[in-house]
Every structure is written in C-alpha cells, then in structure tokens.
Scaffold this motif. Structure first.
Motif, short mmCIF file in Angstrom:
data_model
loop_
_atom_site.label_atom_id
_atom_site.label_comp_id
_atom_site.label_asym_id
_atom_site.label_seq_id
_atom_site.Cartn_x
_atom_site.Cartn_y
_atom_site.Cartn_z
N MET A 137 -2.88 52.24 65.72
CA MET A 137 -3.18 52.33 66.96
C MET A 137 -3.93 51.11 67.48
N THR A 146 0.41 52.43 70.37
CA THR A 146 0.90 52.57 69.02
C THR A 146 1.97 51.20 68.65
N CYS A 172 3.94 58.47 68.28
CA CYS A 172 3.31 58.22 69.49
C CYS A 172 3.20 59.80 70.31
N HIS A 176 -0.04 61.55 71.02
CA HIS A 176 -0.31 61.74 72.73
C HIS A 176 0.05 63.05 73.03
N PRO A 182 7.09 58.93 75.39
CA PRO A 182 6.24 57.56 75.45
C PRO A 182 7.19 56.23 75.85
N ASP A 229 3.25 52.48 75.66
CA ASP A 229 2.62 53.22 74.73
C ASP A 229 2.98 52.81 73.30
N VAL A 230 4.14 52.40 73.01
CA VAL A 230 4.72 51.96 71.79
C VAL A 230 5.24 50.43 71.90
#
Length: 345
Positions: A137, A146, A172, A176, A182, A229-230
């Motif tokens: 992270m 991530t 993720c 999350h 994500p 997010d990734v």
C-alpha cells in the motif's frame, strides 16, 4: 465452526531479529486472542527475548507458541544457496507450516529474494497464475493505493500484468470495504493509448476486455492522486518507483526539519504548527503501511520491511491476520477461474 487462524512468524528475520519480532508478536497475540501465533527460531534466543518482553508485563498469552529451527537466512545469503542449504531455517519452517495447512500465513522480515525463492518452491503458484508479485500500500489522497509488482519480476508479459491486475483488484477489494470494484490503472509514460511499449499495450487490451473496473493508463503522479485504487506495473519499474518515493520522503522530511529549526522565529512557528505536523507525520508514517503481500502463491506470505520496528512488524502481522480471515488466495483462484471460463482459455 471455522478453523482457528494460525500465523507462523519467522522470528529470526529482519535487522532486529527476535528483539523486534518477539515483542511485536506478543502484542499481536494480545490484540487477537482468537488467533494462534507460532514464533519460529533458535530456542535459546526466543526464550531469552520472550522472558525479557514479559518480565514487566502480563504473562505470555496462551495463543502464542514456540517452534524451533537451528538456521537463519541472512540478508547477504544468495536466494539459491538459501533454498538449497538452509532447510532448517526459521524462514523455511514457517513456510512449511503454511504448506502443510497447519498455518494460515507466514510473516517474515528476512531476505526478500530468499523468501520469494523459498515460498515459490515450497508453496507453488495458485492455479492460473504464472508469476508471484509483491504488492503493498502506498499513501495517497484517498487513503492509499494498492500497487504491484514492487520487485518480484523485472520483466513481465501482457498476460502476467493482466493477472497482476486481477490479483491486485481482489486484494484491494478485500482490504477496502468501501471499494467492492476497485479502479485499476496500468502505469505508463502517458495516458494516451498510443504511448508505451508493446508489453504495456498488450496488457492494456487484456485488462480493458475484462470485467475489471479499468481506468486505463495512469502516470506516476496518479499513484498518489486517488484517481485509481490499484496501480499495475512490472517489478523493475515498480521497485524503482518505490525506492524513488522513499528517497523523496526522506528528502522532504530532512528539508522540513532543517528549515523549521533554522532560527528562533522558525522554531516558534514549528511549535505552533506542531499539531498539524504531528498529524501529517502519523498520516504518512511508513510503518502504518508495512507488510507487503507476495500475492499469487498458494498460501499467504507477508514480507515486512527488514528495518521495521515493533510497531511496523506488528502491522505486518495484522496484514497476515486480515488476509487469512478473508481467504485471499481462494478469492484470487475463484476470480481467475471465472475469467478463464468466460474466455474459454
């Protein structure tokens, strides 16, 4: 009734070895009384550090056990030699507990190359996964991003990058709760589809044709922007990016400290700003993000930073607990199997 989660800990690993791993494991055992923990290492050293850690505190909790190994994988050991010659090492014993099904996860702060080689040899890969990846992270505006791969694979094929995207998305979503789907970005030198090499373009097509929540190409600054997010990349680029981030963070911290103590007026200003500065320090504290997952293996392996202190190593143990509770390897296997069934591959 579900089986009790069991975390195997390489207690001889990292710069601090048992002096860090033992008290961190004690803290984790007290924080998670429903989890079983096993510290693995040299008997005399484990007993000595355990006695020192419990002398002024409560007795050793009943969910913390010891297992013994005579050898230690050093940071200087070549991965191949560690794999061949150190079969009675604390690292190898921890991984073998995961292989046998006795342990749910392994945590080590040891030699990254040796840990990856041993884990690959002992645990093998999940069905449908060609290569493992290191994922961690990274602090961002939205909390954290991530990112994978951070160093396991210097070169990758488009298919492997696609598999990283699937694994990163599952991981993720698992961590999350607010992001069931994500947003995935593929790291490139620009957002335009004409940019990038053939590997990145090929991965772009594969990920774009999947049911992942794909946002397209992203650039380096998007790792922190919260746009995705990734972030997916190969291990060479990912590791260079990670080390660059660490260097930049140290530079900013040192420069800020120097400027705020340059004279009496600035020291006074620093005193007034201390609550905000402390909050910023806490928010960006790398120890909070310690615990990189070696994803794609047929078992959970968490790599702590070698220089982690007690707080940082305990955080890595917490990551192992979280992934064990959520069955991350099984989720990845199911997701890849579903993709193969849809595509007929």
């Amino acid at each position: 009734m579900p089986a009790l989660i069991h975390i195997a800990i390489d207690a001889m690993s990292g710069d601090g070895g048992p002096s860090v791993c033992v008290p961190a494991s004690l803290a984790a055992a007290r924080a998670f009384p429903d989890i079983r923990f096993t510290l693995i290492g040299r008997a005399e050293e484990l007993e000595r550090h355990l006695e020192a850690a419990t002398r002024k505190q409560a007795p050793r909790p009943g969910n913390l056990e010891l297992a013994f190994a005579q050898e230690v994988v050093a940071m200087s050991d070549h991965p191949r030699e560690a794999l061949r010659r150190k079969k009675d090492s604390s690292m190898r014993r921890a991984l073998e507990l995961v292989k046998s099904g006795s342990a749910s996860a392994c945590v080590s702060a040891g030699n990254t190359g040796a840990l990856m080689a041993m884990a690959h040899f002992v645990l093998k890969m999940l069905p449908g996964v060609e290569r493992p990846a290191i994922v961690s992270m990274i602090p961002s505006r939205s909390g954290y991003t991530t990112m994978l791969d951070l160093g396991a694979n210097a070169t990758c094929t488009p298919l492997q990058l696609y598999q990283f995207a699937v694994m990163g998305s599952v991981l993720c979503a698992d961590i999350h709760a607010a992001h069931p789907r994500p947003r995935v970005g593929l790291l490139n030198i620009g957002e335009e589809e004409i940019k990038g090499n053939e590997v990145v373009k090929g991965a772009h097509d594969l990920i774009g044709a999947s049911d992942l929540n794909y946002a397209g190409f992203v650039e380096g600054h998007d790792i922190f922007s919260g746009k995705v997010d990734v972030v997916v990349t190969d291990g060479f680029t990912g590791n260079v990016a990670l080390k660059t981030m660490e260097g930049a963070a140290h530079l900013i911290a040192d420069a800020l400290r120097e400027e705020m103590t340059r004279n009496a007026f600035r020291k006074l200003g620093a005193l007034a700003a201390s609550p905000a500065l402390q909050a910023l320090k806490t928010r960006l504290d790398p120890r909070r993000y310690n615990g990189a997952t070696m994803v794609g293996l047929n078992g959970i392996v968490i790599k702590s930073h070698g220089g982690a202190d007690l707080f940082g190593f305990q955080r890595a143990i917490e990551v192992a607990v979280l992934e064990s509770r959520n069955g991350v390897p099984a989720q990845i296997t199911q997701r890849l199997a579903a993709v193969s069934q849809r595509t007929g591959s």
